[in-house]
Write an enzyme that holds these catalytic residues in place. Structure first.
Site, PDB file in Angstrom:
ATOM      1  CD1 TRP A  90      -2.157  -2.404   2.015  1.00 20.45           C
ATOM      2  CD2 TRP A  90      -2.956  -1.385   0.054  1.00 20.45           C
ATOM      3  NE1 TRP A  90      -3.255  -3.070   1.523  1.00 20.45           N
ATOM      4  CE2 TRP A  90      -3.686  -2.613   0.261  1.00 20.45           C
ATOM      5  CE3 TRP A  90      -3.095  -0.629  -1.137  1.00 20.45           C
ATOM      6  CZ2 TRP A  90      -4.708  -3.006  -0.431  1.00 20.45           C
ATOM      7  CZ3 TRP A  90      -4.272  -1.117  -1.947  1.00 20.45           C
ATOM      8  CH2 TRP A  90      -5.118  -2.472  -1.583  1.00 20.45           C
ATOM      9  CG  ASP A 160      -3.031   3.852   4.400  1.00 18.50           C
ATOM     10  OD1 ASP A 160      -4.113   3.848   5.035  1.00 18.50           O
ATOM     11  OD2 ASP A 160      -2.774   3.435   3.338  1.00 18.50           O
ATOM     12  CE  LYS A 184      -8.337  -3.540   4.242  1.00 16.25           C
ATOM     13  NZ  LYS A 184      -7.226  -2.373   3.649  1.00 16.25           N
TER      14      LYS A 184
HETATM   15  C1  LIG Z   1      -6.754  -1.890   2.340  1.00 13.43           C
HETATM   16  C2  LIG Z   1      -5.801  -0.786   2.387  1.00 13.43           C
HETATM   17  C3  LIG Z   1      -5.964   0.226   1.242  1.00 13.43           C
HETATM   18  C4  LIG Z   1      -6.661   0.129   0.494  1.00 13.43           C
HETATM   19  O1  LIG Z   1      -8.016   0.697   0.619  1.00 13.43           O
HETATM   20  P1  LIG Z   1      -9.092   0.695  -0.280  1.00 13.43           P
HETATM   21  O2  LIG Z   1     -10.139   1.706   0.592  1.00 13.43           O
HETATM   22  O3  LIG Z   1      -9.492  -0.570  -0.918  1.00 13.43           O
HETATM   23  O4  LIG Z   1      -8.657   1.775  -1.472  1.00 13.43           O
HETATM   24  C5  LIG Z   1      -4.907   1.150   1.762  1.00 13.43           C
HETATM   25  N1  LIG Z   1      -4.117   1.151   2.777  1.00 13.43           N
HETATM   26  C6  LIG Z   1      -3.956   0.200   3.588  1.00 13.43           C
HETATM   27  C7  LIG Z   1      -2.898   0.287   4.856  1.00 13.43           C
HETATM   28  C8  LIG Z   1      -4.865  -0.946   3.236  1.00 13.43           C
HETATM   29  O5  LIG Z   1      -5.029  -1.737   4.511  1.00 13.43           O
END
Ligand SMILES: *Cc1c(COP(=O)(O)O)cnc(C)c1O
Length: 348
Positions: A90, A160, A184
């Site tokens: 990511w 993030d 998540k």
């Molecule tokens: C799942 C995830 C993403 C992607 O998320 P989307 O909402 O599908 O774009 C980005 N960063 C991390 C750390 C993730 O776990």
């Protein structure tokens, strides 16, 4: 996994939300009912995360992936430079997206070791004129988590937190921007939360599409256009739930116990190993392997047959991954360990 009481309560209110005569799925986003849902959600998030007043909270569509673009489009505001630490897939995707818009430097990466650890960086590693520094606080796929908050001096730190938000107490004031896709640890997919220091708003160039300007979302209280009303509603219910059970500190205590138990078992077992450096291990995503790809596949299949779902590692690395997000109870971890013991016994 979401808290069962939240799902059941949402189900009970699905057709007729609190007797108002319509479903949240049917409501106008300008209605008094939805306005209250949105305001409550923001207020409860501010309370549980202890978000300072000089931060804006925004609910935006497009997931974390759209944030990968919004960040450079809004925060490359002076030098046009930004520094990224690449600690997983990511993080790499975030950096790659930013490269479309500016001068992006990868200041550290753990890719050569298959992202099994978090790189150590200090202030001197960053370009002094960088407009921001980006990190991925918890690396979902590799099961790593920052054991420290990098010191970036005056450079805004962007994080993030998609897979660790609300799992631990975080000092929001150390960050310029925290963002997370909700799917998540908070709510169904379709919402990203952005928590941004006010002085960073308002730098998007005129050519930036309106929807991608954070200031538009901040100035319009996340209702510049129709937001994901149902997703925000469930997120709000989860914030309330967390508050009711003692806040993030209480959740974190259980998270530590759950993860510790699982890692302790893995470390003591002869079949399974966790490839992640000990101090960088994630509380949310516990990655492990048997060392034999076929046996890993067998494990995942048998686990599924025993009603334990989603234990396969990410399609890019294989192996196993137990995502033990906030709503996973200790009993879930206990059941997994029991199954792992049995599988080890049968396959040694
Ligand atoms: C799942 C995830 C993403 C992607 O998320 P989307 O909402 O599908 O774009 C980005 N960063 C991390 C750390 C993730 O776990």
């Amino acid at each position: 996994m979401l808290p069962l009481n939240v799902i059941e309560d949402a189900a009970a209110n699905l057709a007729d939300y609190q007797g108002c005569g319509e479903s949240v799925m049917e409501m106008s986003h300008r209605s008094a009912e939805f306005k209250a849902i949105l305001e409550d959600a923001e207020k409860n998030l501010r309370d549980i995360m202890n978000i300072p007043d000089n931060y804006k909270v925004m609910f935006i569509q497009g997931g974390a992936t759209l944030q990968f673009a919004m960040i450079p489009l809004n925060l490359l505001r002076n030098s046009g430079k930004a520094d990224y630490i690449v600690s997983g897939t990511w993080a790499k995707k975030a950096a790659k997206e930013a490269q479309k818009f500016g001068d992006i430097k990868i200041v550290a990466s753990s890719e050569e070791d298959t992202f099994t650890y978090i790189p150590e960086v200090s202030k001197e590693d960053f370009r002094p004129d960088a407009d921001y520094v980006h990190i991925t606080f918890n690396n979902t796929i590799y099961g790593t988590h920052y054991p420290y908050i990098p010191d970036t001096g005056d450079i805004p730190l962007v994080a993030d937190m998609s897979s660790c938000i609300l799992s631990e107490e975080v000092d929001v004031s150390k960050f310029g921007l925290i963002y997370a896709g909700v799917q998540k640890n908070i709510a169904p997919a379709g919402v990203a939360i952005a928590i941004m220091r006010e002085d960073l708003l308002g730098f998007a160039k005129e050519t930036v599409p309106t929807y991608l300007d954070y200031k538009i979302h901040a100035d319009n209280g996340s209702t510049y256009n129709t937001p994901n009303c149902f997703g925000i509603y469930i997120a709000g219910e989860v914030f309330k739930h967390i508050k009711n059970i003692g806040g993030i500190a209480a959740i974190n205590k259980i998270n530590v116990e759950k993860a510790q138990k699982l890692y302790d078992y893995i470390d003591s077992s002869e079949l399974y190993t966790c490839p992640v450096r000990e101090r960088d291990r994630s509380l949310m995503n516990v990655v492990f392997v048997t060392g034999d790809a076929d046996l890993d596949k067998k494990f995942v299949a048998e686990a599924k047959a025993n009603n334990m779902h989603n234990l396969n590692g990410h399609r890019s690395i294989g192996g196993m991954r137990a995502s033990i997000y906030n709503a996973m109870p200790m009993e879930g971890v206990d059941a997994l360990i029991e199954f792992m013991k049995k599988f080890e016994e049968e396959n040694k």
